[in-house]
Design a protein around this motif. Sequence first.
Motif, short mmCIF file in Angstrom:
data_model
loop_
_atom_site.label_atom_id
_atom_site.label_comp_id
_atom_site.label_asym_id
_atom_site.label_seq_id
_atom_site.Cartn_x
_atom_site.Cartn_y
_atom_site.Cartn_z
N ARG A 184 0.84 -1.19 0.00
CA ARG A 184 0.00 0.00 0.00
C ARG A 184 0.88 1.24 0.00
NH1 ARG A 184 -5.16 1.29 1.18
NH2 ARG A 184 -5.73 -0.78 1.83
N ASP A 185 0.40 2.27 -0.69
CA ASP A 185 1.04 3.58 -0.63
C ASP A 185 -0.04 4.58 -0.26
OD1 ASP A 185 2.05 6.20 -1.27
OD2 ASP A 185 3.65 5.20 -2.39
N TYR A 186 -0.05 4.98 1.00
CA TYR A 186 -1.09 5.89 1.48
C TYR A 186 -0.95 7.27 0.87
CZ TYR A 186 -2.30 2.41 4.98
OH TYR A 186 -2.71 1.26 5.60
N LEU A 187 0.27 7.70 0.62
CA LEU A 187 0.49 9.02 0.06
C LEU A 187 -0.06 9.13 -1.37
CD1 LEU A 187 1.76 11.80 0.50
CD2 LEU A 187 3.88 10.89 -0.42
N LEU A 188 0.19 8.11 -2.18
CA LEU A 188 -0.30 8.12 -3.56
C LEU A 188 -1.71 7.55 -3.69
CD1 LEU A 188 2.94 7.10 -5.44
CD2 LEU A 188 1.99 9.37 -5.12
N GLY A 189 -2.19 6.84 -2.67
CA GLY A 189 -3.57 6.38 -2.65
C GLY A 189 -3.87 5.14 -3.45
N TRP A 190 -3.04 4.10 -3.32
CA TRP A 190 -3.32 2.85 -4.00
C TRP A 190 -2.92 1.67 -3.12
CZ3 TRP A 190 0.93 -0.16 -4.46
CH2 TRP A 190 2.18 0.45 -4.56
#
Length: 64
Positions: free
Chosen positions: A24-30
């Motif tokens: 998961r990448d919370y900053l990029l949203g995916w």
Amino acid sequence: MCPHNPPCPAAHEPDREHARVIGRDYLLGWALLCNGTIVFDYTGSLLPDGQVLAPHRPLLAGAA
């Protein structure tokens, strides 16, 4: 191959988004799912074969 028991739904199945999140990448949203699908926070998806699924949200009962 999915190591989970029971196995996660395959990317081509309608319930593909019920697979487990493995990255998961919370900053990029995916989020990357076990079946290779990438799910974006805005609800669009990218399948492992490159097919793009447009954003989709469930309709609320009684909404006009």
